[in-house]
Write an enzyme that holds these catalytic residues in place. Structure first.
Site, PDB file in Angstrom:
ATOM      1  N   PRO A   2       0.830  -1.207   0.000  1.00 50.39           N
ATOM      2  CA  PRO A   2       0.000   0.000   0.000  1.00 50.39           C
ATOM      3  C   PRO A   2       0.865   1.258   0.000  1.00 50.39           C
ATOM      4  O   PRO A   2       1.623   1.498   0.928  1.00 50.39           O
ATOM      5  CB  PRO A   2      -0.798  -0.108   1.309  1.00 50.39           C
ATOM      6  CG  PRO A   2      -0.658  -1.523   1.748  1.00 50.39           C
ATOM      7  CD  PRO A   2       0.639  -1.996   1.215  1.00 50.39           C
ATOM      8  N   GLU A   3       0.740   2.031  -1.063  1.00 50.34           N
ATOM      9  CA  GLU A   3       1.388   3.329  -1.145  1.00 50.34           C
ATOM     10  C   GLU A   3       0.264   4.358  -1.313  1.00 50.34           C
ATOM     11  O   GLU A   3      -0.900   4.020  -1.105  1.00 50.34           O
ATOM     12  CB  GLU A   3       2.394   3.349  -2.307  1.00 50.34           C
ATOM     13  CG  GLU A   3       3.454   2.261  -2.169  1.00 50.34           C
ATOM     14  CD  GLU A   3       4.456   2.203  -3.328  1.00 50.34           C
ATOM     15  OE1 GLU A   3       4.685   3.232  -3.965  1.00 50.34           O
ATOM     16  OE2 GLU A   3       4.984   1.116  -3.596  1.00 50.34           O
TER      17      GLU A   3
END
Length: 268
Positions: A2-3
DNA sequence: CGGGGCTCCTGTGCGC
DNA sequence: TGCGCACAGGAGCCCC
């Protein structure tokens, strides 16, 4: 992992579906996940509360509650936030009056949940650098952030106190798009190259956002659905495969302890 | 102060 | 075939 695009996708979905839903109860199944509050205290704070506002800073998801306090989530590597049926496999479960649940899941145990009275007190967010897609951000600011630095460009892009929201996937993708080697020293990157990199970062992040992020590992959105950008990744996870531009075999190196794939021909 | 390296953790996938 | 181990990485921390 997750960015920014993955966290922003979830932020938008929570905003769309979960504002003002009354919380009936909270179940905590992990001693580690709550960073600064006991389970009992947390449960007391959450009962009859509701989500008022959903904010994102870098990879942090911030929920402003009805009582003015804040929940702060960090998904780290394998965290998931899924709105739906009760899932007993979750670390934290928020049960709402409508019978639905927000399940905070995490296979690896790195994910974090904070409960704070004020955002001012929360150092990890205070220390974050600017957001690439912020209206206030500009190429001039980007150039000033990287031009003086003796660090390799790829680890620099991933430093959250320099620029917030970029991780291992999108740093590699942007550098490929810009034709710059991940190991280049930041202060040796020319003005024109920096411009290309800035535009590539914006392009990659916007595109990933459109596709609801990349599900290369465990990432799913609020509905439990995979992000579709993984199919469009040009270098991440493609070690040994032919470059999509020139067919050269993509190489993988270690930079600051992180796997880094690039094209030895297209990237200079 | 900056940068490299270690650490937390567990599911996955590969090699023997 | 099945087991064991290396590997995956966000970010804080330590140390030089």
């Amino acid at each position: 992992m997750p960015e920014m695009p993955e966290v922003e996708t979830i932020r938008r979905q929570i905003e769309e579906k979960m504002i003002n839903l009354k919380i009936k109860s909270v179940e905590v199944n992990s001693v580690r996940i709550l960073k600064n509050i006991s389970s009992q205290e947390f449960q007391k704070e959450m009962v009859n509360n509701s989500f008022k506002e959903v904010i994102r800073r870098g990879k942090y998801l911030i929920i402003k509650l009805k009582n003015g306090k804040y929940l702060i989530f960090h998904l780290k590597l394998t965290g998931q936030l899924i709105y739906g049926e009760f899932d007993s496999d979750s670390k934290v479960i928020f049960l709402f009056e409508n019978g639905k649940c927000l399940n905070f899941k995490d296979k690896r145990g790195f994910a974090e949940l904070w409960f704070v009275s004020s955002l001012q007190d929360f150092l990890p967010i205070k220390k974050l650098g600017p957001e690439i897609l912020d209206k206030e951000f500009s190429f001039e600011k980007f150039y000033s952030l990287i031009s003086g630095k003796k660090t390799k460009i790829k680890p620099l892009l991933m430093k959250q106190d320099v620029i917030a929201g970029i991780g291992n996937i999108y740093s590699q993708e942007a550098l490929f798009l810009a034709g710059i080697l991940p190991s280049r020293i930041a202060n040796q990157i020319t003005f024109d190259e920096a411009k290309k990199l800035y535009n590539s970062l914006k392009e990659v992040l916007l595109s990933a956002l459109q596709y609801h992020g990349s599900s290369v590992d465990t990432y799913v959105d609020l509905n439990g659905e995979k992000g579709k950008y993984a199919d469009l990744l040009k270098v991440y996870g493609r070690e040994g495969q032919p470059c999509l531009k020139c067919k050269t075999k993509l190489k993988k190196i270690d930079l600051a302890g992180r796997g880094t794939v690039f094209c030895p021909h297209c990237q200079k």
